[in-house]
Motif scaffolding. Sequence first.
Motif, short mmCIF file in Angstrom:
data_model
loop_
_atom_site.label_atom_id
_atom_site.label_comp_id
_atom_site.label_asym_id
_atom_site.label_seq_id
_atom_site.Cartn_x
_atom_site.Cartn_y
_atom_site.Cartn_z
N GLN A 189 0.83 -1.21 0.00
CA GLN A 189 0.00 0.00 0.00
C GLN A 189 0.86 1.26 0.00
O GLN A 189 0.48 2.28 -0.58
CB GLN A 189 -0.93 0.00 1.22
CG GLN A 189 -1.99 -1.10 1.19
CD GLN A 189 -1.47 -2.42 1.75
OE1 GLN A 189 -0.26 -2.58 1.98
NE2 GLN A 189 -2.38 -3.37 1.96
N ASN A 190 2.01 1.19 0.65
CA ASN A 190 2.89 2.35 0.66
C ASN A 190 3.50 2.60 -0.72
O ASN A 190 3.68 3.75 -1.12
CB ASN A 190 4.01 2.18 1.70
CG ASN A 190 3.54 2.51 3.11
OD1 ASN A 190 2.43 3.01 3.30
ND2 ASN A 190 4.38 2.25 4.09
N TYR A 191 3.85 1.53 -1.42
CA TYR A 191 4.37 1.75 -2.77
C TYR A 191 3.29 2.30 -3.68
O TYR A 191 3.56 3.20 -4.49
CB TYR A 191 4.96 0.47 -3.36
CG TYR A 191 5.59 0.77 -4.71
CD1 TYR A 191 6.71 1.59 -4.79
CD2 TYR A 191 5.02 0.32 -5.89
CE1 TYR A 191 7.26 1.93 -6.01
CE2 TYR A 191 5.57 0.65 -7.12
CZ TYR A 191 6.69 1.45 -7.18
OH TYR A 191 7.23 1.80 -8.40
N LEU A 192 2.06 1.82 -3.55
CA LEU A 192 0.97 2.39 -4.35
C LEU A 192 0.78 3.87 -4.01
O LEU A 192 0.52 4.70 -4.91
CB LEU A 192 -0.32 1.62 -4.09
CG LEU A 192 -0.34 0.15 -4.55
CD1 LEU A 192 -1.69 -0.49 -4.20
CD2 LEU A 192 -0.08 0.04 -6.04
N ALA A 193 0.93 4.23 -2.74
CA ALA A 193 0.82 5.64 -2.35
C ALA A 193 1.96 6.45 -2.95
O ALA A 193 1.77 7.61 -3.35
CB ALA A 193 0.83 5.76 -0.82
N MET A 194 3.15 5.86 -3.03
CA MET A 194 4.29 6.55 -3.63
C MET A 194 4.02 6.84 -5.11
O MET A 194 4.27 7.96 -5.60
CB MET A 194 5.54 5.69 -3.47
CG MET A 194 6.76 6.21 -4.22
SD MET A 194 8.18 5.11 -4.00
CE MET A 194 9.14 5.54 -5.48
N VAL A 195 3.51 5.85 -5.81
CA VAL A 195 3.23 6.04 -7.24
C VAL A 195 2.14 7.08 -7.44
O VAL A 195 2.25 7.97 -8.30
CB VAL A 195 2.84 4.70 -7.89
CG1 VAL A 195 2.33 4.91 -9.31
CG2 VAL A 195 4.03 3.74 -7.89
N ALA A 196 1.08 6.99 -6.63
CA ALA A 196 -0.01 7.95 -6.76
C ALA A 196 0.48 9.38 -6.51
O ALA A 196 0.12 10.32 -7.23
CB ALA A 196 -1.14 7.60 -5.80
N ALA A 197 1.32 9.55 -5.50
CA ALA A 197 1.85 10.88 -5.20
C ALA A 197 2.79 11.35 -6.31
O ALA A 197 2.81 12.54 -6.66
CB ALA A 197 2.59 10.86 -3.87
N GLY A 198 3.56 10.43 -6.87
CA GLY A 198 4.44 10.80 -7.97
C GLY A 198 3.68 11.32 -9.16
O GLY A 198 4.08 12.30 -9.81
N ARG A 199 2.57 10.70 -9.46
CA ARG A 199 1.76 11.16 -10.59
C ARG A 199 1.02 12.46 -10.26
O ARG A 199 0.83 13.31 -11.13
CB ARG A 199 0.77 10.06 -10.99
CG ARG A 199 1.47 8.81 -11.54
CD ARG A 199 0.46 7.80 -12.07
NE ARG A 199 -0.28 8.34 -13.21
CZ ARG A 199 0.15 8.30 -14.46
NH1 ARG A 199 1.32 7.76 -14.76
NH2 ARG A 199 -0.58 8.81 -15.43
N LYS A 200 0.63 12.62 -9.00
CA LYS A 200 -0.10 13.82 -8.61
C LYS A 200 0.79 15.05 -8.59
O LYS A 200 0.41 16.11 -9.11
CB LYS A 200 -0.74 13.61 -7.23
CG LYS A 200 -1.50 14.83 -6.72
CD LYS A 200 -2.15 14.54 -5.37
CE LYS A 200 -2.90 15.77 -4.87
NZ LYS A 200 -3.56 15.50 -3.56
#
Length: 364
Positions: free
Chosen positions: A347-358
């Motif tokens: 879940q933390n890696y998914l949060a990292m990717v989402a923040a990177g795109r945002k």
Amino acid sequence: MSLPKREERPTMTPRERVLTALRGEVPDRVPIVECIDWLPMVGLARLLEVKVPAADEPFAFEQLSARLTRALGIDAIWICMPLGGTPIDEQLVRDRYGSVYRLSRHGEPTVETGPIGSLDDTAGFDMAGRLTPADFDCVREARRLLGPDYPVWFYFADTFKLSWKLRGGMEALLWDFVTDPALVHALARITTDATIATVRGAAEAGADVLLMEGDLAANKAPIFSPAHFREYVKPYYAEIVAAAHDCGLPIVKHSDGNMWPLMEDLIEVGFDGYNPIQPQCMDIAEAKQKLGDRICLVGNIDCVEVLVSGEEAEVARTVRQTIEVAAPGGGYILASSNSVHSDVRSQNYLAMVAAGRKYGTYDA
């Protein structure tokens, strides 16, 4: 706050985005790439309902990495040439060059013994000649699975790491630095020839980006002196970088630890990027200020604490802060500070990717 607004530009393909950043230029958004171990890839795939091939299926890693790259919406997952090897027993395996490893359920196998005990053993020892076209089938398969729009990011060990594996451990080679310079240079010649052959083989098979891994530093300082680096390592790195550029490929150097005493040497050699800017010992803002207009910075998102035990909001905040200081002007690629290993929360890696795109857009 997102990045400063720039003139609108067409959306790039992942390949264009990565190559633009590695040239130190500004892409349409901050690229996101990653080294993800097999078990974390499986965990991410299950969360995203991505089909997981059997681990023993041919090119299982390449299949899953291609599917995950698209499902995650990132630009690349690194692949490497399989080590290969012959089992000795349940715990030990011997690679094609004669080094014996103790297998581990966590992390990299540990070298137990190597085939080079003295300078005499280097005579006629040919690593490059033991490579075959089939060794690069992983690159060809990744190229086929990803298509032309995604970069194939291929990584391999550097001359220092290959040399200490041949010697049966890092301690043996470091002692040779002091007591047997002729042996150190002989090993460097053997491993450099093999690495240049690897570069050329990967290029011919369709790789787009090369990453040469091999740790040179601990958290406080490099493992050996800058003088030893300049004598035993730097000249051979220069040959490898030149070979990569002759093949038209950018090349990134990976080393954990405090690499400040060696960074000017890496830039002088001609590396296009440096990874991972470990946050425990290198500050990303300082790296951007001192190096950012001369080498692409790749990484820095803490996989020791933040991605392992942090909250998703902390992950997003870390990504945002990193992008704000590292991305302006281009030349930054978002990645972890080493890899997505088994202790990283999916879940933390998914949060990292989402923040990177945002937060990673240049056209706010």
